[in-house]
Design a protein around this motif. Structure first.
Motif, PDB file in Angstrom:
ATOM      1  N   ARG A 150       0.317   9.811  -3.835  1.00  0.00           N
ATOM      2  CA  ARG A 150       0.860  10.206  -2.535  1.00  0.00           C
ATOM      3  C   ARG A 150       0.652   9.064  -1.547  1.00  0.00           C
ATOM      4  O   ARG A 150      -0.485   8.647  -1.307  1.00  0.00           O
ATOM      5  N   LEU A 151       1.738   8.586  -0.965  1.00  0.00           N
ATOM      6  CA  LEU A 151       1.669   7.465  -0.037  1.00  0.00           C
ATOM      7  C   LEU A 151       2.403   7.827   1.246  1.00  0.00           C
ATOM      8  O   LEU A 151       3.601   8.124   1.220  1.00  0.00           O
ATOM      9  N   ASP A 152       1.684   7.797   2.354  1.00  0.00           N
ATOM     10  CA  ASP A 152       2.273   8.112   3.651  1.00  0.00           C
ATOM     11  C   ASP A 152       2.830   6.853   4.321  1.00  0.00           C
ATOM     12  O   ASP A 152       2.483   5.723   3.959  1.00  0.00           O
ATOM     13  N   GLY A 153       3.702   7.071   5.304  1.00  0.00           N
ATOM     14  CA  GLY A 153       4.246   5.959   6.072  1.00  0.00           C
ATOM     15  C   GLY A 153       5.319   5.168   5.350  1.00  0.00           C
ATOM     16  O   GLY A 153       5.577   4.011   5.699  1.00  0.00           O
ATOM     17  N   ILE A 154       5.959   5.767   4.362  1.00  0.00           N
ATOM     18  CA  ILE A 154       7.001   5.090   3.593  1.00  0.00           C
ATOM     19  C   ILE A 154       8.368   5.410   4.197  1.00  0.00           C
ATOM     20  O   ILE A 154       8.697   6.576   4.444  1.00  0.00           O
ATOM     21  N   GLU A 155       9.168   4.388   4.423  1.00  0.00           N
ATOM     22  CA  GLU A 155      10.469   4.549   5.058  1.00  0.00           C
ATOM     23  C   GLU A 155      11.601   4.622   4.037  1.00  0.00           C
ATOM     24  O   GLU A 155      11.568   3.942   3.010  1.00  0.00           O
TER      25      GLU A 155
END
Length: 275
Positions: free
Chosen positions: A3-8
Motif C-alpha cells: 500500500r503506497l499513499d500519495g501516488i498520482e
C-alpha cells in the motif's frame, strides 16, 4: 499487500495497492477505484519515480513513487505477472562536433600530466563516441571538466521501450579486450545475455555475453583505479564496464543480481571489490 499513499494518476492523488493477483489505485476522495489483474500486465517500466504498465492495449501511468518502492514493485510484478520491471535511464543527446572537440581537449588538459596519463593514449575520438566523457577520465572525478564544457547542460531524454525482453538499457563504457581502450557502448541486459551496441537502435551487437556463463559480477574500482567501474567474470574472461554515475553502476549490478543464476562455481553479485 503493498500500500503506497500519495501516488498520482491522471492528475489525481490516491493510494496504489498490489495484492496477490491484482493491483489497484484509489483516489483519496473515495471515488471509483482502478483495478487490473496482475496477469494482464505485458510490460512494466520505471523512470525516476514514474511507473507505467501495459495491460493488453491499455497503458496505465502513475507517478509519485519513492526510490525505495522500486524493489517492492519489481518483486510483485515478477512473481504475479511474470514481467520484469524495467528501470529506464536518461540518455544524453549526442554533442555537436564542436562540443565533442572541446570535451576531448579538456580531457587531455585534465589528465595530460597525471600519473595515469598513459591510459589517456587509449582515448580517441573513435573510442569515446557520442554521449558523455570517458569513465573517470582516467584520473578521478570528471566534475570540473564536465562543468567547464557544459556537459550537464545538455538535453536529456528518456528512452522508450526498446524490447519486450530487456531488463535494463543504457550508455556505459566498455574496455576492449586487446587494446584495453574504453569505448562508448549502448548496453542491453536481457534474461539470457548482455548485448553491446555502438548506437541505440543498431541491429548487430559488437559483443554478446551469455548470462548463463557469468560466474560473478563485482565492483572493479580498486582493481582498475577508476571510479564507477565493475567487472563481469564469464567463462575465464573478465569484461570491464564503467559508468558515468555511481547510481548507474549500482543499477547495472542490481540488474545482474536478478538474472545471474546460482549454481556450482557461481557466486552472488558482489558490491565490494570482489577480493
Amino acid at each position: 499487500m503493498l500500500r503506497l499513499d500519495g501516488i498520482e494518476h491522471k492528475g489525481e492523488v490516491g493510494q496504489f495497492r498490489a495484492h496477490e493477483t491484482f493491483f489497484s489505485w484509489s483516489p483519496i476522495d473515495r471515488g471509483e477505484p482502478l483495478t487490473r489483474p496482475a496477469a494482464s500486465v505485458m510490460l512494466a517500466e520505471w523512470f525516476e519515480g514514474q511507473f507505467r504498465v501495459l495491460c493488453g492495449t491499455e497503458i496505465l501511468a502513475f507517478s509519485g513513487f519513492l526510490p525505495m518502492h522500486f524493489e517492492s514493485l519489481w518483486c510483485f510484478f515478477e512473481q504475479q505477472s511474470g514481467v520484469l520491471l524495467k528501470k529506464l535511464q536518461r540518455i544524453e543527446a549526442p554533442p555537436p562536433e564542436a562540443d565533442f572537440d572541446t570535451v576531448l581537449e579538456a580531457i587531455w588538459n585534465e589528465i595530460g600530466n597525471d600519473s595515469n596519463s598513459q591510459v589517456a593514449a587509449a582515448v580517441t575520438s573513435k573510442d569515446v563516441g557520442s554521449g558523455a566523457v570517458a569513465p573517470a577520465l582516467m584520473a578521478g572525478s570528471i566534475g570540473p571538466v564536465a562543468e567547464e564544457v557544459g556537459i550537464e547542460a545538455r538535453s536529456l531524454t528518456k528512452q522508450s521501450w526498446r524490447g519486450r525482453d530487456s531488463i535494463l538499457e543504457g550508455w556505459a563504457w566498455k574496455r576492449s579486450r586487446h587494446l584495453k581502450s574504453w569505448r562508448r557502448r549502448w548496453l542491453i541486459l536481457r534474461r539470457d545475455m548482455l548485448l553491446s551496441f555502438k548506437a541505440v537502435g543498431d541491429v548487430d551487437a559488437t559483443e554478446i555475453i551469455p548470462v548463463g556463463g557469468v560466474s560473478h559480477v563485482f565492483s572493479a574500482d580498486e582493481h582498475l583505479g577508476l571510479p564507477r567501474a565493475f567487472c563481469i567474470s564469464s567463462q575465464g574472461r573478465n569484461y570491464y564496464i564503467a559508468c558515468d554515475f555511481e547510481a548507474d553502476k549500482q543499477d547495472w549490478m542490481c540488474a545482474f543480481a536478478q538474472v545471474v543464476p546460482c549454481g556450482p562455481g557461481k557466486t552472488a553479485v558482489l558490491h565490494s571489490s570482489g577480493k
